[in-house]
Scaffold this active site. Sequence first.
Site, PDB file in Angstrom:
ATOM      1  N   HIS A  24      49.952  37.767  35.417  1.00  0.00           N
ATOM      2  CA  HIS A  24      49.608  39.092  34.894  1.00  0.00           C
ATOM      3  C   HIS A  24      48.929  39.978  35.947  1.00  0.00           C
ATOM      4  O   HIS A  24      48.922  41.191  35.812  1.00  0.00           O
ATOM      5  CB  HIS A  24      48.795  38.998  33.595  1.00  0.00           C
TER       6      HIS A  24
ATOM      7  N   LYS B 278      49.070  44.618  37.024  1.00  0.00           N
ATOM      8  CA  LYS B 278      47.919  45.537  37.021  1.00  0.00           C
ATOM      9  C   LYS B 278      48.262  46.789  37.833  1.00  0.00           C
ATOM     10  O   LYS B 278      48.863  46.692  38.898  1.00  0.00           O
ATOM     11  CB  LYS B 278      46.680  44.856  37.613  1.00  0.00           C
TER      12      LYS B 278
ATOM     13  N   HIS C  33      46.887  33.984  40.758  1.00  0.00           N
ATOM     14  CA  HIS C  33      46.451  35.373  40.937  1.00  0.00           C
ATOM     15  C   HIS C  33      46.004  35.689  42.374  1.00  0.00           C
ATOM     16  O   HIS C  33      46.411  36.677  42.954  1.00  0.00           O
ATOM     17  CB  HIS C  33      45.300  35.704  39.979  1.00  0.00           C
TER      18      HIS C  33
END
Length: 484
Positions: free
Chosen positions: A173, A177, A235
């Site tokens: 995810h 962003k 991430h």
Amino acid sequence: QTHKPCDLVLFGTKGDLARRKLLPSLYQLEKAELLNANSRIVGVARHELSQSEYVDLVHEALQTFMKEEICEETWSRFSAKLDYCKVDMKNEAEYSELAKHVDQSQRVMVNYFSTPPSIFGAICKGLKAAGLINDETRVVLEKPIGHDLESSKVINDQVAEFFSEDQTYRIDHYLGKETTLNLLALRFANSLFANNWDHNCIDHVQITVAEEVGIEGRWGYFDDAGQMRDMVQNHLLQVLSLVAMNPPVSLDASSVRDEKVRVMKCLRPITKETVKEKTVRGQYSAGVIKGKSVPGYLEEEGANTESNTESFVALRVDIDNWRWSGVPFYLRTGKRMPEKLTEIVIHFKNMPHNIFKESYGTLPANVLTIRMQPREGVEVQMLNKVPGLDDHMVLQETKLDLSFSEAFKDQRIADAYERLLLEALLGNQSLFVRRDEVEAAWSWVDGIFKAWEQTLDKPKPYPAGTWGPEGAALLLAKDGREWD
Ligand code: BG6
């Protein structure tokens, strides 16, 4: 941009992620009129639910997890798209029921697996058995994809038996962003940065992903994973590769992903010989964050009294290629830090010659800070002359400070899942992680775990509300640097 009509099937629709993120994000897409009028959302879980009970469940999720009021007009369009199908996801025979809820002659089927990866294979088999896979069918996979390289290969193989790489969308995810996407703009739309982005100009890079939250009742998952698997493998390495990659030829999926994976393949392995000097692990003990006492890791709900799982990691990463020779990337991420903060800080090199010695002394180098969250923005630390009629130049450090909320006042910053769901519906893979990226990341991270095992060191405690154990500061101090 609207997409072809889709049947978006949400496996695990009653789970935390679906309620907290996916359903509110889909609602926002509806609100922005980005969902095709003929698209449908089919929730799947193993519970018996009537259509109206499902609609109520979605309404409740929106009420609970959205910061804004539900708009009646949007809701009436959105709720008309909702459908529910009860399937025991491990039972192949039950998928024939799902076949009655989707129509692949009219719509593209996009399957979102918001479930533990241990059942990804079973879902694929069930879909196949019910004749629900064709060349256009897509699958969206949530992390974690495995626990290490080997287990990630098993999961990817299970899915690959039924879906080609072009049909597979692996979510990270952080790639959805706004500020992550802005990295591409910053680097490749501004010659000021594009032409100064290498070892000639940059001294070092810091990437911080600090979280205020602890493990949020997820002991079972987190204690098995730890911060390295939960945050660094995915991430942080994704962000690092976007910062470090060479310019892609275009924004298409293969160009961007080819460049990212090249970076991952250049990460210098951390071995038994270098692990102590290059890594720091921590585990939070009880402490105070913003005036509130919080328990230590081992006192969390469901915790064991003993665990060597890390809730904090700091690393010195070297990238062995031409562009980054001699430029360390320092990464740190932890739970129960003093504040939630994700930022990338680029420290440029000092000026080769100082003509302001008398008035200023040593000149500080320029620093570019990319604030990813919260207070999204970009900041440049620089020197300016203080206005005045003094004998000689008086310099002062000042900031160019761009705040997204001020510069783009009328724009809402979309949640990462809104962007990613939209891209999956559009069939654009650029913001999804390719299999070779996942594997390159695991392979590097596995090396660190192996080195940690060999040294028998344990994570060092740090009080909640601090920036990790002492070693984190020393990691930079021994190179004559400090965290921003
Ligand atoms: C998730 C992790 O992937 O990312 C969580 O599993 C973490 O442990 C979260 O809290 C952080 O995401 P964000 O968007 O809040 O920075």
